[in-house]
Design an enzyme around this catalytic site. Structure first.
Site, PDB file in Angstrom:
ATOM      1  N   ASP A   1       0.825  -1.214   0.000  1.00 16.60           N
ATOM      2  CA  ASP A   1       0.000   0.000   0.000  1.00 16.60           C
ATOM      3  C   ASP A   1       0.856   1.260   0.000  1.00 16.60           C
ATOM      4  O   ASP A   1       2.081   1.198   0.167  1.00 16.60           O
ATOM      5  CB  ASP A   1      -0.966  -0.008   1.198  1.00 16.60           C
ATOM      6  CG  ASP A   1      -0.276  -0.368   2.509  1.00 16.60           C
ATOM      7  OD1 ASP A   1       0.962  -0.335   2.567  1.00 16.60           O
ATOM      8  OD2 ASP A   1      -0.984  -0.683   3.479  1.00 16.60           O
TER       9      ASP A   1
ATOM     10  N   ASN B   1      -7.664  -2.312  14.125  1.00 12.37           N
ATOM     11  CA  ASN B   1      -9.040  -2.699  13.799  1.00 12.37           C
ATOM     12  C   ASN B   1      -9.074  -3.928  12.882  1.00 12.37           C
ATOM     13  O   ASN B   1     -10.100  -4.225  12.287  1.00 12.37           O
ATOM     14  CB  ASN B   1      -9.792  -1.527  13.146  1.00 12.37           C
ATOM     15  CG  ASN B   1      -9.148  -1.091  11.827  1.00 12.37           C
ATOM     16  OD1 ASN B   1      -8.176  -1.693  11.373  1.00 12.37           O
ATOM     17  ND2 ASN B   1      -9.703  -0.059  11.215  1.00 12.37           N
TER      18      ASN B   1
ATOM     19  N   HIS C   1      -7.241  -4.431  10.131  1.00 10.72           N
ATOM     20  CA  HIS C   1      -6.976  -4.240   8.695  1.00 10.72           C
ATOM     21  C   HIS C   1      -5.647  -4.881   8.299  1.00 10.72           C
ATOM     22  O   HIS C   1      -4.745  -5.044   9.114  1.00 10.72           O
ATOM     23  CB  HIS C   1      -7.044  -2.760   8.282  1.00 10.72           C
ATOM     24  CG  HIS C   1      -5.908  -1.879   8.709  1.00 10.72           C
ATOM     25  ND1 HIS C   1      -6.094  -0.720   9.433  1.00 10.72           N
ATOM     26  CD2 HIS C   1      -4.583  -1.943   8.486  1.00 10.72           C
ATOM     27  CE1 HIS C   1      -4.934  -0.121   9.632  1.00 10.72           C
ATOM     28  NE2 HIS C   1      -3.988  -0.857   9.073  1.00 10.72           N
TER      29      HIS C   1
ATOM     30  N   GLU D   1      -9.492  -1.892   5.041  1.00 17.50           N
ATOM     31  CA  GLU D   1     -10.184  -1.558   6.277  1.00 17.50           C
ATOM     32  C   GLU D   1     -11.405  -2.466   6.466  1.00 17.50           C
ATOM     33  O   GLU D   1     -11.826  -3.143   5.512  1.00 17.50           O
ATOM     34  CB  GLU D   1     -10.630  -0.084   6.218  1.00 17.50           C
ATOM     35  CG  GLU D   1      -9.481   0.910   6.196  1.00 17.50           C
ATOM     36  CD  GLU D   1      -8.869   1.160   7.582  1.00 17.50           C
ATOM     37  OE1 GLU D   1      -8.922   0.274   8.457  1.00 17.50           O
ATOM     38  OE2 GLU D   1      -8.321   2.261   7.773  1.00 17.50           O
TER      39      GLU D   1
HETATM   40  C1  GLP Z   1      -0.537   0.641   8.432  1.00 15.61           C
HETATM   41  C2  GLP Z   1      -0.178  -0.226   7.240  1.00 15.61           C
HETATM   42  C3  GLP Z   1      -0.411  -1.689   7.523  1.00 15.61           C
HETATM   43  C4  GLP Z   1       0.211  -2.049   8.853  1.00 15.61           C
HETATM   44  C5  GLP Z   1      -0.444  -1.261   9.957  1.00 15.61           C
HETATM   45  C6  GLP Z   1       0.087  -1.560  11.330  1.00 15.61           C
HETATM   46  O1  GLP Z   1      -1.871   0.947   8.505  1.00 15.61           O
HETATM   47  N1  GLP Z   1      -0.890   0.135   6.056  1.00 15.61           N
HETATM   48  O2  GLP Z   1       0.112  -2.450   6.465  1.00 15.61           O
HETATM   49  O3  GLP Z   1       0.072  -3.415   9.093  1.00 15.61           O
HETATM   50  O4  GLP Z   1      -0.202   0.106   9.676  1.00 15.61           O
HETATM   51  O5  GLP Z   1       1.262  -0.848  11.551  1.00 15.61           O
HETATM   52  P1  GLP Z   1       2.194  -0.969  12.800  1.00 15.61           P
HETATM   53  O6  GLP Z   1       3.046  -2.159  12.579  1.00 15.61           O
HETATM   54  O7  GLP Z   1       2.991   0.302  12.790  1.00 15.61           O
HETATM   55  O8  GLP Z   1       1.346  -1.089  14.004  1.00 15.61           O
END
Ligand code: GLP
Length: 245
Positions: A67, A136, A138, A143
């Site tokens: 992403d 949440n 995702h 989402e």
């Molecule tokens: C973002 C990314 C996800 C990731 C999530 C959790 O939203 N798009 O791919 O898994 O954050 O991130 P973190 O590892 O910083 O908690």
């Protein structure tokens, strides 16, 4: 699905890096679908270490990111393009022609999504997809509510996600939109690894592993994938009802 619980985040990072490294050693031309966020930083550190020790080359490997935010400069300090440069690409021998990330500055987001999805498909899908998980549930930026059939598309980000990812953005929140590969694109990967660490992920992990399989918790849909492993640390596993070794 398989579930592996490690004592610490380091254990999760090491095991994830070994899985990536094994995939690439077996097939140097492998296709990888990779995540950003704080969770995989340790995995990238390990991969850089393996590269420096001479045990890994990414020169023939194709890498797609899951992403990217939409509507920020490509080189914004919080862009995922920049993240990949800082955490992996500037330290290893990845071929820039084989590394891909959606264009944050595209004037035509819908076309960019189609182009990106087609590029992943052309490679035959990912040999290995590594994911983090949002609070949440995702995955990528799919989402809650993302259908199984979704492909690469523009996603409006949940308020909670924008706040969780606010750091580094002046507005006190992450951008409103992102481009994400879809659930189906993730499912077309031959192997899937989901990494989670820390107490703030415990509820999302429990919902994904033991809750209903539903688009309301996108990560729960991974249970339908034939080769998926969740790599957790103890804190991320702390809300599971099942006994974990
Ligand atoms: C973002 C990314 C996800 C990731 C999530 C959790 O939203 N798009 O791919 O898994 O954050 O991130 P973190 O590892 O910083 O908690």
């Amino acid at each position: 699905m398989e579930l592996h619980v490690h004592d610490s985040h380091e254990g999760v990072s090491r095991t994830a890096a070994e899985t990536v490294s094994d995939t690439v050693s077996e097939n140097p031309g492998a296709n990888l679908l990779l995540p950003t966020g704080s969770t995989p930083r340790g995995m990238y550190r390990e991969l850089v270490r393996l590269y420096r020790e001479g045990g890994l080359s990414l020169s023939d490997t194709t890498i797609f990111n899951l992403d990217e935010y939409l509507g920020i400069p490509r080189d914004h300090p919080e862009s995922y393009r920049r993240y990949m440069q800082e955490n992996l690409y500037r330290h290893v021998d990845a071929d820039p022609a084989r590394t891909h990330i959606p264009d944050a500055e595209t004037p035509a987001p819908e076309e960019e999504c189609l182009r990106y999805d087609a590029a992943i498909k052309e490679t035959g899908g990912a040999d290995l997809c590594v994911l983090g998980i949002g609070r949440n549930g995702h995955i990528g930026f799919n989402e809650p509510g993302s259908p199984f059939s979704s492909r690469t598309r523009v996603m409006g980000l949940a308020e909670s996600t924008r706040r969780a990812n606010a750091e580094g953005f002046d507005a006190g929140a992450a951008p409103e939109q992102a481009i994400t590969v879809g659930m189906q694109t993730i499912f077309e990967s031959r192997k899937v690894l989901l990494l989670a660490s820390g107490p703030e992920k415990a509820e999302a992990v429990a919902a994904a592993v033991e809750g209903e399989v539903s688009p309301q918790t996108p990560a729960s849909m991974l249970r339908e994938h034939p080769d998926v492993t969740f790599l957790l640390d103890r804190e991320a596993a702390s809300a599971l009802r099942r006994e974990v070794a």
